[in-house]
Scaffold this motif. Sequence first.
Motif, PDB file in Angstrom:
ATOM      1  N   THR A  85       0.829  -1.201   0.000  1.00 14.70           N
ATOM      2  CA  THR A  85       0.000   0.000   0.000  1.00 14.70           C
ATOM      3  C   THR A  85       0.864   1.251   0.000  1.00 14.70           C
ATOM      4  O   THR A  85       0.636   2.191  -0.757  1.00 14.70           O
ATOM      5  CB  THR A  85      -0.914   0.019   1.236  1.00 14.70           C
ATOM      6  N   ARG A  86       1.895   1.232   0.842  1.00 12.66           N
ATOM      7  CA  ARG A  86       2.767   2.405   0.905  1.00 12.66           C
ATOM      8  C   ARG A  86       3.417   2.679  -0.445  1.00 12.66           C
ATOM      9  O   ARG A  86       3.428   3.816  -0.926  1.00 12.66           O
ATOM     10  CB  ARG A  86       3.834   2.200   1.970  1.00 12.66           C
ATOM     11  N   SER A  87       3.939   1.626  -1.078  1.00 12.09           N
ATOM     12  CA  SER A  87       4.641   1.877  -2.337  1.00 12.09           C
ATOM     13  C   SER A  87       3.674   2.389  -3.404  1.00 12.09           C
ATOM     14  O   SER A  87       4.006   3.272  -4.190  1.00 12.09           O
ATOM     15  CB  SER A  87       5.365   0.620  -2.807  1.00 12.09           C
ATOM     16  N   GLU A  88       2.445   1.852  -3.420  1.00 19.56           N
ATOM     17  CA  GLU A  88       1.460   2.358  -4.380  1.00 19.56           C
ATOM     18  C   GLU A  88       1.119   3.818  -4.085  1.00 19.56           C
ATOM     19  O   GLU A  88       0.990   4.634  -4.988  1.00 19.56           O
ATOM     20  CB  GLU A  88       0.185   1.509  -4.316  1.00 19.56           C
ATOM     21  N   PHE A  89       0.971   4.145  -2.798  1.00 15.68           N
ATOM     22  CA  PHE A  89       0.643   5.521  -2.426  1.00 15.68           C
ATOM     23  C   PHE A  89       1.773   6.467  -2.820  1.00 15.68           C
ATOM     24  O   PHE A  89       1.532   7.565  -3.310  1.00 15.68           O
ATOM     25  CB  PHE A  89       0.351   5.621  -0.923  1.00 15.68           C
ATOM     26  N   LEU A  90       3.009   6.014  -2.607  1.00 10.30           N
ATOM     27  CA  LEU A  90       4.151   6.870  -2.969  1.00 10.30           C
ATOM     28  C   LEU A  90       4.120   7.175  -4.460  1.00 10.30           C
ATOM     29  O   LEU A  90       4.419   8.285  -4.895  1.00 10.30           O
ATOM     30  CB  LEU A  90       5.466   6.175  -2.619  1.00 10.30           C
ATOM     31  N   ARG A  91       3.750   6.174  -5.242  1.00 13.33           N
ATOM     32  CA  ARG A  91       3.715   6.367  -6.685  1.00 13.33           C
ATOM     33  C   ARG A  91       2.537   7.273  -7.073  1.00 13.33           C
ATOM     34  O   ARG A  91       2.699   8.249  -7.803  1.00 13.33           O
ATOM     35  CB  ARG A  91       3.565   5.011  -7.384  1.00 13.33           C
ATOM     36  N   ILE A  92       1.364   6.953  -6.527  1.00 13.01           N
ATOM     37  CA  ILE A  92       0.151   7.614  -7.009  1.00 13.01           C
ATOM     38  C   ILE A  92       0.039   9.050  -6.494  1.00 13.01           C
ATOM     39  O   ILE A  92      -0.484   9.916  -7.180  1.00 13.01           O
ATOM     40  CB  ILE A  92      -1.084   6.775  -6.625  1.00 13.01           C
ATOM     41  N   ARG A  93       0.580   9.320  -5.294  1.00 15.23           N
ATOM     42  CA  ARG A  93       0.402  10.667  -4.746  1.00 15.23           C
ATOM     43  C   ARG A  93       1.075  11.728  -5.624  1.00 15.23           C
ATOM     44  O   ARG A  93       0.740  12.895  -5.562  1.00 15.23           O
ATOM     45  CB  ARG A  93       0.941  10.757  -3.318  1.00 15.23           C
ATOM     46  N   GLU A  94       2.051  11.310  -6.449  1.00 15.99           N
ATOM     47  CA  GLU A  94       2.707  12.266  -7.333  1.00 15.99           C
ATOM     48  C   GLU A  94       1.965  12.453  -8.655  1.00 15.99           C
ATOM     49  O   GLU A  94       2.364  13.264  -9.480  1.00 15.99           O
ATOM     50  CB  GLU A  94       4.139  11.815  -7.635  1.00 15.99           C
ATOM     51  N   GLN A  95       0.921  11.676  -8.874  1.00 19.12           N
ATOM     52  CA  GLN A  95       0.191  11.791 -10.135  1.00 19.12           C
ATOM     53  C   GLN A  95      -0.543  13.129 -10.200  1.00 19.12           C
ATOM     54  O   GLN A  95      -0.955  13.669  -9.180  1.00 19.12           O
ATOM     55  CB  GLN A  95      -0.832  10.655 -10.280  1.00 19.12           C
ATOM     56  N   GLU A  96      -0.721  13.595 -11.424  1.00 18.73           N
ATOM     57  CA  GLU A  96      -1.309  14.918 -11.558  1.00 18.73           C
ATOM     58  C   GLU A  96      -2.773  14.953 -11.094  1.00 18.73           C
ATOM     59  O   GLU A  96      -3.247  15.957 -10.602  1.00 18.73           O
ATOM     60  CB  GLU A  96      -1.208  15.397 -13.006  1.00 18.73           C
ATOM     61  N   TYR A  97      -3.478  13.815 -11.247  1.00 24.80           N
ATOM     62  CA  TYR A  97      -4.885  13.882 -10.849  1.00 24.80           C
ATOM     63  C   TYR A  97      -5.056  14.009  -9.343  1.00 24.80           C
ATOM     64  O   TYR A  97      -6.097  14.484  -8.881  1.00 24.80           O
ATOM     65  CB  TYR A  97      -5.695  12.698 -11.391  1.00 24.80           C
ATOM     66  N   VAL A  98      -4.026  13.622  -8.587  1.00 25.47           N
ATOM     67  CA  VAL A  98      -4.109  13.834  -7.144  1.00 25.47           C
ATOM     68  C   VAL A  98      -3.981  15.322  -6.848  1.00 25.47           C
ATOM     69  O   VAL A  98      -4.740  15.885  -6.059  1.00 25.47           O
ATOM     70  CB  VAL A  98      -3.029  13.028  -6.411  1.00 25.47           C
ATOM     71  N   MET A  99      -3.027  15.974  -7.530  1.00 23.80           N
ATOM     72  CA  MET A  99      -2.893  17.415  -7.397  1.00 23.80           C
ATOM     73  C   MET A  99      -4.175  18.110  -7.851  1.00 23.80           C
ATOM     74  O   MET A  99      -4.643  19.056  -7.213  1.00 23.80           O
ATOM     75  CB  MET A  99      -1.696  17.882  -8.236  1.00 23.80           C
ATOM     76  N   ALA A 100      -4.770  17.610  -8.933  1.00 28.49           N
ATOM     77  CA  ALA A 100      -5.999  18.219  -9.430  1.00 28.49           C
ATOM     78  C   ALA A 100      -7.120  18.075  -8.404  1.00 28.49           C
ATOM     79  O   ALA A 100      -7.887  19.014  -8.185  1.00 28.49           O
ATOM     80  CB  ALA A 100      -6.395  17.587 -10.762  1.00 28.49           C
ATOM     81  N   SER A 101      -7.193  16.914  -7.755  1.00 28.92           N
ATOM     82  CA  SER A 101      -8.221  16.729  -6.727  1.00 28.92           C
ATOM     83  C   SER A 101      -7.979  17.672  -5.560  1.00 28.92           C
ATOM     84  O   SER A 101      -8.902  18.279  -5.017  1.00 28.92           O
ATOM     85  CB  SER A 101      -8.218  15.295  -6.201  1.00 28.92           C
ATOM     86  N   ARG A 102      -6.706  17.772  -5.177  1.00 34.79           N
ATOM     87  CA  ARG A 102      -6.352  18.697  -4.102  1.00 34.79           C
ATOM     88  C   ARG A 102      -6.776  20.111  -4.479  1.00 34.79           C
ATOM     89  O   ARG A 102      -7.336  20.838  -3.660  1.00 34.79           O
ATOM     90  CB  ARG A 102      -4.837  18.653  -3.924  1.00 34.79           C
ATOM     91  N   ALA A 103      -6.530  20.463  -5.730  1.00 40.10           N
ATOM     92  CA  ALA A 103      -6.873  21.804  -6.185  1.00 40.10           C
ATOM     93  C   ALA A 103      -8.373  22.014  -6.255  1.00 40.10           C
ATOM     94  O   ALA A 103      -8.837  23.140  -6.371  1.00 40.10           O
ATOM     95  CB  ALA A 103      -6.241  22.083  -7.544  1.00 40.10           C
ATOM     96  N   SER A 104      -9.151  20.928  -6.206  1.00 39.92           N
ATOM     97  CA  SER A 104     -10.595  21.144  -6.206  1.00 39.92           C
ATOM     98  C   SER A 104     -11.155  21.041  -4.796  1.00 39.92           C
ATOM     99  O   SER A 104     -12.360  20.938  -4.610  1.00 39.92           O
ATOM    100  CB  SER A 104     -11.295  20.179  -7.162  1.00 39.92           C
ATOM    101  N   GLY A 105     -10.283  21.079  -3.798  1.00 38.82           N
ATOM    102  CA  GLY A 105     -10.750  21.223  -2.425  1.00 38.82           C
ATOM    103  C   GLY A 105     -11.066  19.923  -1.710  1.00 38.82           C
ATOM    104  O   GLY A 105     -11.837  19.917  -0.759  1.00 38.82           O
ATOM    105  N   VAL A 106     -10.484  18.817  -2.148  1.00 39.50           N
ATOM    106  CA  VAL A 106     -10.734  17.543  -1.483  1.00 39.50           C
ATOM    107  C   VAL A 106      -9.879  17.451  -0.222  1.00 39.50           C
ATOM    108  O   VAL A 106      -8.721  17.844  -0.224  1.00 39.50           O
ATOM    109  CB  VAL A 106     -10.398  16.383  -2.454  1.00 39.50           C
ATOM    110  N   SER A 107     -10.460  16.942   0.865  1.00 37.43           N
ATOM    111  CA  SER A 107      -9.725  16.858   2.123  1.00 37.43           C
ATOM    112  C   SER A 107      -8.719  15.715   2.073  1.00 37.43           C
ATOM    113  O   SER A 107      -8.818  14.826   1.229  1.00 37.43           O
ATOM    114  CB  SER A 107     -10.694  16.628   3.280  1.00 37.43           C
ATOM    115  N   ASN A 108      -7.760  15.757   3.005  1.00 39.74           N
ATOM    116  CA  ASN A 108      -6.724  14.730   3.011  1.00 39.74           C
ATOM    117  C   ASN A 108      -7.289  13.326   3.156  1.00 39.74           C
ATOM    118  O   ASN A 108      -6.841  12.398   2.497  1.00 39.74           O
ATOM    119  CB  ASN A 108      -5.741  15.004   4.156  1.00 39.74           C
ATOM    120  N   THR A 109      -8.267  13.177   4.043  1.00 39.52           N
ATOM    121  CA  THR A 109      -8.843  11.851   4.253  1.00 39.52           C
ATOM    122  C   THR A 109      -9.459  11.330   2.965  1.00 39.52           C
ATOM    123  O   THR A 109      -9.260  10.183   2.577  1.00 39.52           O
ATOM    124  CB  THR A 109      -9.933  11.921   5.345  1.00 39.52           C
ATOM    125  N   ARG A 110     -10.211  12.201   2.299  1.00 35.93           N
ATOM    126  CA  ARG A 110     -10.839  11.766   1.051  1.00 35.93           C
ATOM    127  C   ARG A 110      -9.787  11.529  -0.036  1.00 35.93           C
ATOM    128  O   ARG A 110      -9.930  10.635  -0.857  1.00 35.93           O
ATOM    129  CB  ARG A 110     -11.870  12.794   0.580  1.00 35.93           C
TER     130      ARG A 110
END
Lengths: 330, 298
Positions: B178-203
Amino acid sequence: MSALLEVNHLSIELTTRDGVAPVIDDLSFDLNAGETLSFVGESGCGKSMTALALMGLLPENISRVSAGSITFAGETLNDASEDRLRQIRGNDISMIFQEPMTSLNPVFTIGEQIAEVLRTHQKLSRRAAWKQSVELLNAVRIPQPESRAADYPFQMSGGQRQRAMIAMALACEPKLLIADEPTTALDVTVQAQIFDLLKDLRRQTGTAIILITHDMGAVAEMAERMIVMYAGRKAEYGSVQQIIEKPRHPYTQGLIACVPHITADLSNERQDLLEVPGIVPSLKDFGKDQCLFASRCEHRSSRCTQQRPEEHQFSSDHSAECWHAVEYQE
Amino acid sequence: MKATNTDSHDQHNTNAIKARSPLAEAAGMFFNNYAAVVALLILILVFLMAVFGPILYQTDPFEMVWAPFSPPGEEGFLFGTDYLGRDLLAMIINGSRVSLLIGLSAALVSIVIGVTVGALAGFYRGFVEEVLMRITEFFQVLPTLLFSMVLVALFGASLPMITFAIGIVSWTAVARITRSEFLRIREQEYVMASRASGVSNTRLMFAVILPNALPPIIVQSALMVGSAILFEAGLSFLGLTDPNIVSWGQIIGSNRQYILDAGYTVTIPGAAIFITVLAISLVGDGLNDALNPKLRQR
């Protein structure tokens, strides 16, 4: 009426292996509702950092706002709480990204992703949010929006995905839209469509747009005013028309000379494309008390390498940070 | 505003083949794998046996029904009787309940712990990651069987305790994946895009990143059910089990002295464990092929 967005003497520090570098150095600008301001510059000159700072999304731990303030609709953003920023993001300020291929979540349908934004900020019911997202897809001119809303991102073309991104960004009718190179990854005909779409939507909703790009054509098409950034500093600022007609900063002149002119007479021997010689200084040179463009500038004098140029006002809305801007222009 | 856009590009794309959802595509891949499908059928049979077996075949697994050591097939007992004259078929059927129940719930325990730890570590990085991964490593280097034996011996051999003891020693692999997948995916642009649309950390963690990280986690979980069943068999073979319930490992353990005289009392439950775990492994393998994009279209 005060401006929608006011940025005053903003500085952002980035911690690198070589130390702390000011990636944004004393940047000030403002933006009125419904207006489009464009940031132009090479890669690594701080355009995207400015965008992230406005969203409160600077990479944690390695960068921070070290001075200055960002005021949005009367509210100071750089000391706002994370919760407050989260409310603002996607609702009052939203952002579209460079890569439509990777900026949509691959495991959810387009409709679900747009609905998610609506449900977060407007507390719509599942069904109302879905209906609204179909309408938004229609507004960004995606054909057959009812069925396309149920599609996954990989089933759409790059242009359609960027439209879907725009639909998502505009879902809550933000006051400010930050478009970070929205068309760089798209082919030229699609670029034109996206710009048309953005202009139409701006007219309808009165959303102010910050357009980050390195495409002078895009700037001329979209924006009223522009800021030319170089190495984290504002090189030149002014109305797009004035700058394109009469660029004052040698860097701006170089940028404009770089644009190929398709209308140049093809029967004549084609002119070589001009380039700005040299490269952007490395991060560790950022923030030095000199003109950072000096090493690439043909007008360089000893003063340029000893003192940071002051902002020189040419008119109420045209200025450049260059010691020689006045002399050689004539 | 009307949908006035009629550029050929979009039109063309709309008329393209309706691609299936990623899930449907994975299911298609899975059902093309014969070994995995057969294994899935076997698993379904075992599952049905566990659920309905004791209702259909009501012999009490603890009751002495016939002379000890009557071989399979004789006197109407399909699998024969064990050293106490208990019906081995009834024991296998009732044991399947316990084995599957422990296998599934122990896997669930380790998934919950592993995914939570891995997600937090991979998402927050820094100090949180350091602490959580050191804890994970601590559990990794513990001798697993010994540690769970100690837990069961100390806190009693009840079903929940056994489940917990198995779960607590096997979550580390899930956490690391899980950690290795999270490390990979958290750098994806759609995560940044979700963050930029106001999604909370938990979500962001559980509604944006986790769904993208699921494929390897699903595969690992499937395999973990198998190893949890094996683990339970090992524990009950050693006698660390609730004496009031039957499980496959316990049948083997209690009959092991008679392995030379009445081998079937050990081989039959052994085969039950073998077939079930093998089936789970094959299903896990099929899931891996279906969900791992790198193996696609090979």
